[in-house]
Design a protein around this motif. Structure first.
Motif, PDB file in Angstrom:
ATOM      1  N   PRO A 316       0.809  -1.225   0.000  1.00  0.00           N
ATOM      2  CA  PRO A 316       0.000   0.000   0.000  1.00  0.00           C
ATOM      3  C   PRO A 316       0.838   1.268   0.000  1.00  0.00           C
ATOM      4  O   PRO A 316       0.386   2.321  -0.454  1.00  0.00           O
ATOM      5  N   ASN A 317       2.064   1.206   0.525  1.00  0.00           N
ATOM      6  CA  ASN A 317       2.912   2.391   0.568  1.00  0.00           C
ATOM      7  C   ASN A 317       4.367   1.958   0.673  1.00  0.00           C
ATOM      8  O   ASN A 317       4.674   0.766   0.761  1.00  0.00           O
ATOM      9  N   GLY A 318       5.276   2.945   0.696  1.00  0.00           N
ATOM     10  CA  GLY A 318       6.703   2.646   0.778  1.00  0.00           C
ATOM     11  C   GLY A 318       7.426   3.002  -0.504  1.00  0.00           C
ATOM     12  O   GLY A 318       6.835   3.502  -1.471  1.00  0.00           O
ATOM     13  N   ILE A 319       8.725   2.747  -0.518  1.00  0.00           N
ATOM     14  CA  ILE A 319       9.565   3.060  -1.677  1.00  0.00           C
ATOM     15  C   ILE A 319      10.186   1.774  -2.204  1.00  0.00           C
ATOM     16  O   ILE A 319      10.693   0.957  -1.434  1.00  0.00           O
ATOM     17  N   ILE A 320      10.150   1.611  -3.511  1.00  0.00           N
ATOM     18  CA  ILE A 320      10.858   0.527  -4.191  1.00  0.00           C
ATOM     19  C   ILE A 320      11.870   1.184  -5.117  1.00  0.00           C
ATOM     20  O   ILE A 320      11.504   1.984  -5.990  1.00  0.00           O
ATOM     21  N   LEU A 321      13.143   0.882  -4.925  1.00  0.00           N
ATOM     22  CA  LEU A 321      14.217   1.544  -5.662  1.00  0.00           C
ATOM     23  C   LEU A 321      14.936   0.573  -6.591  1.00  0.00           C
ATOM     24  O   LEU A 321      15.341  -0.515  -6.167  1.00  0.00           O
ATOM     25  N   LEU A 322      15.093   0.971  -7.853  1.00  0.00           N
ATOM     26  CA  LEU A 322      15.889   0.220  -8.821  1.00  0.00           C
ATOM     27  C   LEU A 322      17.259   0.870  -8.935  1.00  0.00           C
ATOM     28  O   LEU A 322      17.354   2.102  -9.024  1.00  0.00           O
ATOM     29  N   ARG A 396      18.351  12.209  -7.374  1.00  0.00           N
ATOM     30  CA  ARG A 396      19.697  12.727  -7.614  1.00  0.00           C
ATOM     31  C   ARG A 396      20.263  13.492  -6.429  1.00  0.00           C
ATOM     32  O   ARG A 396      21.474  13.652  -6.329  1.00  0.00           O
ATOM     33  N   ASP A 397      19.398  14.028  -5.575  1.00  0.00           N
ATOM     34  CA  ASP A 397      19.884  14.905  -4.509  1.00  0.00           C
ATOM     35  C   ASP A 397      19.062  14.698  -3.251  1.00  0.00           C
ATOM     36  O   ASP A 397      18.037  13.998  -3.246  1.00  0.00           O
ATOM     37  N   LEU A 398      19.508  15.317  -2.173  1.00  0.00           N
ATOM     38  CA  LEU A 398      18.856  15.167  -0.871  1.00  0.00           C
ATOM     39  C   LEU A 398      17.430  15.690  -0.899  1.00  0.00           C
ATOM     40  O   LEU A 398      16.529  15.069  -0.325  1.00  0.00           O
ATOM     41  N   GLU A 399      17.199  16.809  -1.581  1.00  0.00           N
ATOM     42  CA  GLU A 399      15.860  17.392  -1.610  1.00  0.00           C
ATOM     43  C   GLU A 399      14.847  16.424  -2.215  1.00  0.00           C
ATOM     44  O   GLU A 399      13.768  16.187  -1.660  1.00  0.00           O
ATOM     45  N   THR A 400      15.195  15.833  -3.370  1.00  0.00           N
ATOM     46  CA  THR A 400      14.288  14.861  -4.010  1.00  0.00           C
ATOM     47  C   THR A 400      14.110  13.639  -3.127  1.00  0.00           C
ATOM     48  O   THR A 400      12.993  13.119  -2.985  1.00  0.00           O
ATOM     49  N   ALA A 401      15.199  13.155  -2.512  1.00  0.00           N
ATOM     50  CA  ALA A 401      15.113  11.980  -1.640  1.00  0.00           C
ATOM     51  C   ALA A 401      14.199  12.240  -0.452  1.00  0.00           C
ATOM     52  O   ALA A 401      13.386  11.393  -0.079  1.00  0.00           O
ATOM     53  N   GLU A 402      14.307  13.426   0.155  1.00  0.00           N
ATOM     54  CA  GLU A 402      13.469  13.749   1.322  1.00  0.00           C
ATOM     55  C   GLU A 402      11.996  13.805   0.950  1.00  0.00           C
ATOM     56  O   GLU A 402      11.143  13.308   1.696  1.00  0.00           O
ATOM     57  N   ILE A 403      11.693  14.402  -0.200  1.00  0.00           N
ATOM     58  CA  ILE A 403      10.280  14.482  -0.617  1.00  0.00           C
ATOM     59  C   ILE A 403       9.744  13.090  -0.926  1.00  0.00           C
ATOM     60  O   ILE A 403       8.598  12.757  -0.600  1.00  0.00           O
ATOM     61  N   ARG A 406       9.090  11.398   2.362  1.00  0.00           N
ATOM     62  CA  ARG A 406       7.883  11.961   2.974  1.00  0.00           C
ATOM     63  C   ARG A 406       6.619  11.468   2.263  1.00  0.00           C
ATOM     64  O   ARG A 406       5.597  11.205   2.889  1.00  0.00           O
ATOM     65  N   SER A 407       6.701  11.318   0.944  1.00  0.00           N
ATOM     66  CA  SER A 407       5.556  10.802   0.177  1.00  0.00           C
ATOM     67  C   SER A 407       5.217   9.382   0.610  1.00  0.00           C
ATOM     68  O   SER A 407       4.044   9.016   0.761  1.00  0.00           O
ATOM     69  N   ALA A 408       6.263   8.551   0.788  1.00  0.00           N
ATOM     70  CA  ALA A 408       6.035   7.166   1.212  1.00  0.00           C
ATOM     71  C   ALA A 408       5.455   7.109   2.617  1.00  0.00           C
ATOM     72  O   ALA A 408       4.612   6.256   2.926  1.00  0.00           O
ATOM     73  N   MET A 409       5.880   8.038   3.479  1.00  0.00           N
ATOM     74  CA  MET A 409       5.382   8.051   4.857  1.00  0.00           C
ATOM     75  C   MET A 409       3.925   8.483   4.936  1.00  0.00           C
ATOM     76  O   MET A 409       3.220   8.138   5.886  1.00  0.00           O
ATOM     77  N   GLY A 434      22.147  11.794   3.132  1.00  0.00           N
ATOM     78  CA  GLY A 434      21.709  12.508   4.321  1.00  0.00           C
ATOM     79  C   GLY A 434      20.373  12.057   4.870  1.00  0.00           C
ATOM     80  O   GLY A 434      19.843  12.659   5.810  1.00  0.00           O
ATOM     81  N   ILE A 435      19.775  10.999   4.303  1.00  0.00           N
ATOM     82  CA  ILE A 435      18.515  10.460   4.832  1.00  0.00           C
ATOM     83  C   ILE A 435      18.830   9.704   6.121  1.00  0.00           C
ATOM     84  O   ILE A 435      19.769   8.904   6.183  1.00  0.00           O
ATOM     85  N   GLU A 436      18.031   9.956   7.165  1.00  0.00           N
ATOM     86  CA  GLU A 436      18.259   9.310   8.455  1.00  0.00           C
ATOM     87  C   GLU A 436      18.053   7.797   8.334  1.00  0.00           C
ATOM     88  O   GLU A 436      17.132   7.341   7.647  1.00  0.00           O
ATOM     89  N   PRO A 437      18.891   7.003   9.008  1.00  0.00           N
ATOM     90  CA  PRO A 437      18.785   5.541   8.912  1.00  0.00           C
ATOM     91  C   PRO A 437      17.406   5.012   9.304  1.00  0.00           C
ATOM     92  O   PRO A 437      16.906   4.075   8.666  1.00  0.00           O
ATOM     93  N   PHE A 438      16.774   5.588  10.341  1.00  0.00           N
ATOM     94  CA  PHE A 438      15.470   5.059  10.750  1.00  0.00           C
ATOM     95  C   PHE A 438      14.407   5.306   9.689  1.00  0.00           C
ATOM     96  O   PHE A 438      13.450   4.534   9.550  1.00  0.00           O
ATOM     97  N   LEU A 439      14.569   6.390   8.881  1.00  0.00           N
ATOM     98  CA  LEU A 439      13.620   6.642   7.789  1.00  0.00           C
ATOM     99  C   LEU A 439      13.814   5.623   6.661  1.00  0.00           C
ATOM    100  O   LEU A 439      12.839   5.108   6.104  1.00  0.00           O
ATOM    101  N   VAL A 440      15.078   5.335   6.321  1.00  0.00           N
ATOM    102  CA  VAL A 440      15.351   4.316   5.299  1.00  0.00           C
ATOM    103  C   VAL A 440      14.760   2.977   5.731  1.00  0.00           C
ATOM    104  O   VAL A 440      14.105   2.277   4.948  1.00  0.00           O
ATOM    105  N   ALA A 441      14.987   2.617   6.988  1.00  0.00           N
ATOM    106  CA  ALA A 441      14.512   1.326   7.485  1.00  0.00           C
ATOM    107  C   ALA A 441      12.991   1.247   7.502  1.00  0.00           C
ATOM    108  O   ALA A 441      12.418   0.168   7.317  1.00  0.00           O
ATOM    109  N   SER A 442      12.319   2.381   7.709  1.00  0.00           N
ATOM    110  CA  SER A 442      10.868   2.340   7.870  1.00  0.00           C
ATOM    111  C   SER A 442      10.084   2.459   6.566  1.00  0.00           C
ATOM    112  O   SER A 442       8.993   1.915   6.449  1.00  0.00           O
ATOM    113  N   VAL A 443      10.642   3.174   5.556  1.00  0.00           N
ATOM    114  CA  VAL A 443       9.839   3.423   4.355  1.00  0.00           C
ATOM    115  C   VAL A 443      10.274   2.620   3.137  1.00  0.00           C
ATOM    116  O   VAL A 443       9.466   2.388   2.230  1.00  0.00           O
TER     117      VAL A 443
END
Length: 564
Positions: A316-322, A396-403, A406-409, A434-443
């Motif tokens: 239903p949510n989360g990030i899938i990265l290729l 490509r950058d921290l700004e896109t990664a953060e958004i 946040r979208s997945a959350m 620069g993404i926090e480890p707990f955010l990577v682990a959760s989303v």
């Protein structure tokens, strides 16, 4: 040439592999250019056997021509247009006799004109199979060789030896439509399409110009006419005109696009130019705009992979990265994933650079950095459009990664790509951004790595018994005899490969991996833990496909890392 009787023609056809009932319709009329063409076009005879039988019947030499058999001096005497019009290739001059390779020795008009052009008293035909002859003509004269003489003559008559790029580029539209630089450029593109090329590179060298096609991921140099360097400025200017670029600007890189149709099929050509010390280098990326069949079936997955990926797609949510390098098929895989989950109940929005293929029912946005529409800016606005699924072409950058995080959350399923060497490398890449480890682990739901390997040619691949010690050194069963090896034939341009297929490394973020991510474990520890939990690495997946006969061990080793 002597007239041949009905019985002689029938025997000639039968010796060439034609069946009796198929030969009857071909026995009307006397041998001549139309008759030879009708027989070969019928598909009822083996061209090589037909050529040999015809040579024996007429007491002529038979030769499968190689480049070494051709006297370069004769190429200067016989215009390329004449050679292509009559399908013949000059070989050698022996006294007052000129030897010409052909598949049609009854072409008396061609023999008469060849005698006049060469000053020879007689023409001696040498028979060669049609397909082989046409291939060698293209290889010797080069792509566009049939019109190059006229193009060059027209160009020199207007500009002489002047190599000024501006002068050569401003009068392109004044050239004859039948023999123009425009036609040459079109031929280069059409030939690339016929060869299944994905890219064309026009590269100026110190004293020459080189054209290369990327076919099945490998660059292959294309034979081009001699003196092509003379037309370098005109060719590059013509491409820039077609792509709506500034032909006067030669100091800065430029990008453009060409809408091209080949045999009724639309084609999108992305053009990029860069200035080099020897002139502008041009790259063209060929993208078909005809309907594509996307879906998991296109990826040729093993059953366990398909089940795992299908399970991930319906989260239903989360990030899938290729992850993977440029040109490894990540975009195609993402399109396959989106097509699989596309339905009237889901609103899917993508932001890409560029939009390579149109997906029915999917809202697709193209990045426009020149007006401020970046991945991050577009992603912000996508969130206001009530999407269920979002696809971001690249993080490509921290700004896109953060958004994206946040979208997945906030309840969205997000697909995107990263440039890393393997699946687990995607974890460390996000942490380094620069993404926090707990955010990577959760989303993040899963990381997937991908490569493209060349498929073995089905026409010429053959079984190969590898040395037992060699297989053992690769961690494979030394008694396994299922592997195939590339051989090479006309169908695959002697490469042994035809087409490409993906290999995958699918790494779901399990509970054990999540703990290691939070603890900022190193990439090697993450990889070891994933393998212990059953991860098939890229190399493992490639070896599985090699065992099925889809590709070769050498190809898998070429595209994967030793640590895999």
């Amino acid at each position: 040439m002597p007239a041949l009787g009905h019985d002689t023609l029938a025997r000639l056809l039968l010796e060439s592999g034609c069946q009796i009932d198929q030969a009857t319709p071909l026995l009307t009329g006397q041998p001549g250019r139309q008759w030879i063409g009708k027989v070969l076009d019928s598909g009822q005879v083996d061209e090589t056997r037909f050529a040999k039988a015809l040579a024996d019947l007429l007491a002529l030499d038979y030769l499968e021509v190689a480049e070494a058999d051709v006297d370069p001096a004769l190429l200067e005497v016989l215009p390329s247009r004449f050679a292509f019009q009559h399908h013949l290739l000059p070989l050698t001059r022996e006294g007052n006799t000129v030897r010409l390779a052909c598949y049609d020795p009854f072409n008396e008009p061609a023999a008469r004109i060849a005698r006049q052009l060469t000053g020879a008293q007689s023409i001696r035909w040498v028979i060669t199979p049609r397909l082989h002859l046409l291939k060698m003509m293209k290889q010797i004269y080069g792509v566009g060789g049939d019109t190059f003489d006229e193009i060059l003559r027209s160009h020199l008559s207007r500009f002489g030896d002047n190599q000024d790029e501006q002068a050569a580029g401003t009068d392109l539209d004044a050239s004859d439509e039948e023999a123009s630089v425009s036609r040459f450029v079109n031929q280069v593109i059409r030939e690339a399409i016929r060869e299944r090329a994905t890219d064309i590179h026009i590269e100026p060298l110190e004293s020459d110009i080189r054209i290369r096609y990327r076919i099945d991921g490998m660059l292959q140099e294309v034979a081009v006419p001699k003196q092509l360097r003379v037309l370098q400025s005109a060719i590059i200017a013509r491409v820039k005109v077609m792509a709506r670029m500034d032909i006067a600007e030669r100091r800065l890189p430029q990008d453009g696009r060409i809408g091209f149709a080949s045999e009724g099929f639309p084609l999108d050509v992305r053009v990029s130019t860069i200035p080099t010390v020897h002139g502008e280098s041009v790259s063209l990326r060929l993208l078909s705009r005809q309907d594509q069949a996307f879906g998991l079936s296109r990826l040729n997955l093993f059953q366990d992979q398909e089940q795992l990926i299908a399970k991930l797609l319906f989260q239903p949510n989360g990030i899938i990265l290729l992850t993977g390098p440029t040109g490894c098929g990540k975009s195609t895989s993402l399109y396959c994933f989106l097509t699989e989950i596309n339905s009237v109940e889901r609103r899917i929005i993508t932001i890409e650079e560029p939009v390579e293929y149109r997906l029915p029912g999917v809202m697709q946005i193209e990045v426009r950095s020149d007006i401020g529409l970046t991945f991050a800016q577009g992603l912000r606005h996508i969130l206001r459009q009530d999407p269920n699924v979002i696809m971001v072409g690249e993080i490509r950058d921290l700004e896109t990664a953060e958004i994206a995080v946040r979208s997945a959350m906030t309840g969205h399923l997000v697909f995107s790509t990263l440039h890393t060497n393997d699946a687990v490398g995607g974890i460390t890449r996000l942490l380094d951004m620069g993404i926090e480890p707990f955010l990577v682990a959760s989303v993040v739901r899963a990381f997937m790595a991908q490569r493209l390997v060349r498929s073995l040619c089905n026409t010429c691949k053959k079984p190969h018994a590898y040395d037992a010690l060699y297989l053992k050194s690769l961690g494979l069963d030394p008694d396994d005899e299922r592997y195939r090896q590339a051989n090479g034939c006309e169908e695959c341009r002697q490469t042994g490969y035809h087409g490409r297929l993906p290999i995958f490394e699918v790494c779901p973020l399990t509970e054990g991996l999540r703990h290691l991510v939070v603890e900022r474990a190193s990439g090697s520890h993450l990889k070891d833990a994933a393998v212990k939990e059953g991860l098939y690495t890229l190399r493992d997946d490639g070896f599985r496909r090699a065992a099925e006969g889809w590709t070769s061990l050498e190809e898998v080793l070429r595209v994967t890392h030793l640590e895999d």
